[in-house]
Scaffold this motif. Structure first.
Motif: not given
Length: 143
Positions: A45, A53, A49-51, A25-26
């Motif tokens: 997104k 950076y 995938y929402h995490d 996920k990251k």
């Protein structure tokens, strides 16, 4: 320019799963273009995938990789201070199993070959993100 939109190296077929689901996920996106980071974030997104950076250069990508240990990294090749290929080499030195997708408009044959030699999992030519979903699925199934 190198004509291939997507280049991949063979990856380990043994996958790590949790309850039958791939765990990933990251995401870390390293690109000096704010527009490209935002565009790629929107696409990721849509795929769940929402995490996510962000880093604006290779040095920041290396620093963030050490801190957050993302499941997948997107690296542009041409960035100020430390470029993507140098960052790739450092990230692979930190974690030889890192999943790194080189994502660059500079998709010359020499850049693609160098990136794969240094340990990139895939090379996607910007802005051709049509195959990004299949690349992410391959990486997830082989994590």
């Amino acid at each position: 320019m190198f004509n291939e939109e997507l280049i991949e190296k063979p990856i380990d077929e043994t996958a790590n799963h949790e309850n039958g689901q791939a765990v990933m996920k990251k995401v870390l996106i390293a690109d000096d273009s704010r527009f490209m980071r935002s565009w790629l974030t929107r696409i990721l997104k849509q795929y769940g995938y929402h995490d996510i950076y962000e880093a604006i250069d290779g040095g920041e990508a290396i620093k963030q990789y050490k801190q957050i240990r993302p499941d997948v990294v997107f690296l542009d090749i041409t960035m100020p201070r430390i470029g993507g290929l140098a960052a790739l080499e450092e990230i692979i030195a930190i974690d030889p199993m890192a999943k790194v997708i080189m994502c660059s408009a500079m998709s010359t044959e020499s850049n693609v070959v160098e990136a794969i030699k240094l340990g990139a999992s895939y090379f996607v030519a910007k802005p051709n993100f049509e195959q990004l979903e299949s690349v992410l699925k391959k990486i997830e199934s082989n994590s």
